[in-house]
Design a protein around this motif. Sequence first.
Motif, mmCIF file in Angstrom:
data_model
loop_
_atom_site.group_PDB
_atom_site.id
_atom_site.type_symbol
_atom_site.label_atom_id
_atom_site.label_comp_id
_atom_site.label_asym_id
_atom_site.label_seq_id
_atom_site.Cartn_x
_atom_site.Cartn_y
_atom_site.Cartn_z
ATOM 1 N N ASP A 22 0.810 -1.217 0.000
ATOM 2 C CA ASP A 22 0.000 0.000 0.000
ATOM 3 C C ASP A 22 0.845 1.269 0.000
ATOM 4 N N PHE A 23 2.143 1.144 -0.189
ATOM 5 C CA PHE A 23 3.049 2.284 -0.087
ATOM 6 C C PHE A 23 3.649 2.633 -1.443
ATOM 7 N N GLU A 24 4.004 3.914 -1.598
ATOM 8 C CA GLU A 24 4.689 4.381 -2.791
ATOM 9 C C GLU A 24 6.063 4.915 -2.417
ATOM 10 N N LEU A 25 7.017 4.649 -3.270
ATOM 11 C CA LEU A 25 8.377 5.113 -3.063
ATOM 12 C C LEU A 25 8.860 5.746 -4.356
ATOM 13 N N SER A 26 9.243 7.014 -4.297
ATOM 14 C CA SER A 26 9.761 7.708 -5.472
ATOM 15 C C SER A 26 11.283 7.698 -5.440
ATOM 16 N N ILE A 27 11.871 7.264 -6.554
ATOM 17 C CA ILE A 27 13.321 7.177 -6.664
ATOM 18 C C ILE A 27 13.721 7.826 -7.985
ATOM 19 N N ASP A 28 14.802 8.586 -7.977
ATOM 20 C CA ASP A 28 15.266 9.272 -9.172
ATOM 21 C C ASP A 28 16.767 9.034 -9.326
ATOM 22 N N ALA A 29 17.150 8.450 -10.442
ATOM 23 C CA ALA A 29 18.565 8.148 -10.669
ATOM 24 C C ALA A 29 19.435 9.396 -10.600
ATOM 25 N N THR A 30 18.855 10.568 -10.888
ATOM 26 C CA THR A 30 19.624 11.814 -10.834
ATOM 27 C C THR A 30 19.587 12.465 -9.459
ATOM 28 N N GLY A 31 18.711 11.986 -8.569
ATOM 29 C CA GLY A 31 18.588 12.566 -7.232
ATOM 30 C C GLY A 31 17.852 13.889 -7.213
ATOM 31 N N GLU A 32 17.192 14.262 -8.318
ATOM 32 C CA GLU A 32 16.503 15.549 -8.388
ATOM 33 C C GLU A 32 15.068 15.491 -7.870
ATOM 34 N N GLN A 33 14.338 14.404 -8.162
ATOM 35 C CA GLN A 33 12.938 14.300 -7.765
ATOM 36 C C GLN A 33 12.719 13.302 -6.638
ATOM 37 N N GLY A 34 13.778 12.773 -6.108
ATOM 38 C CA GLY A 34 13.719 11.802 -5.022
ATOM 39 C C GLY A 34 15.118 11.267 -4.797
ATOM 40 N N PRO A 35 15.277 10.426 -3.787
ATOM 41 C CA PRO A 35 16.603 9.859 -3.534
ATOM 42 C C PRO A 35 17.022 8.959 -4.698
ATOM 43 N N ASP A 36 18.339 8.865 -4.920
ATOM 44 C CA ASP A 36 18.847 7.991 -5.973
ATOM 45 C C ASP A 36 18.871 6.549 -5.461
ATOM 46 N N PRO A 37 18.942 5.570 -6.373
ATOM 47 C CA PRO A 37 18.881 4.160 -5.960
ATOM 48 C C PRO A 37 19.941 3.751 -4.939
ATOM 49 N N ASN A 38 21.178 4.238 -5.069
ATOM 50 C CA ASN A 38 22.211 3.864 -4.097
ATOM 51 C C ASN A 38 21.875 4.393 -2.707
ATOM 52 N N SER A 39 21.350 5.619 -2.640
ATOM 53 C CA SER A 39 20.964 6.186 -1.345
ATOM 54 C C SER A 39 19.826 5.391 -0.718
ATOM 55 N N VAL A 40 18.883 4.968 -1.554
ATOM 56 C CA VAL A 40 17.772 4.158 -1.049
ATOM 57 C C VAL A 40 18.285 2.824 -0.515
ATOM 58 N N LEU A 41 19.256 2.220 -1.217
ATOM 59 C CA LEU A 41 19.823 0.953 -0.755
ATOM 60 C C LEU A 41 20.507 1.118 0.600
#
Length: 131
Positions: A22-41
């Motif tokens: 039921d949750f949404e997670l926004s991720i942005d490879a550039t880090g502009e519109q959300g955290p980048d994948p490495n930061s999320v990891l």
Amino acid sequence: MTDIQTTTVSEEGYASTSEVGDFELSIDATGEQGPDPNSVLVADYASCFLPAFRVGGSQRGFDDLGKLQIDAEADLDDDDDLTGIRFDIYVEADLGDEVDEVVSRAEDICHVHAALREGLHAEISVEDNAF
């Protein structure tokens, strides 16, 4: 039968939205519109390790560790691949000589720790009696 199912959509560019239950997670490879994948990891690793640390403490006789905090750092190579992760863990309780045992139990319990290649496991330092 699968145990985990997610859906990730990118309408354009490098940002994506993942639905996890039921949750949404926004991720942005550039880090502009959300955290980048490495930061999320790295954040996911810390978010898994923290409750594992609490369980490890409980298994070593510490029923109330109080407040816990992980400050995580990570290193990237020239290709933006993770090369190192470090956790500084702050614990309200005084763990005394049991610190290494609690860390060891947390490493055994944390599923993200188990999923990462061994060379990328977090280097961990603990400061107990910290709050």
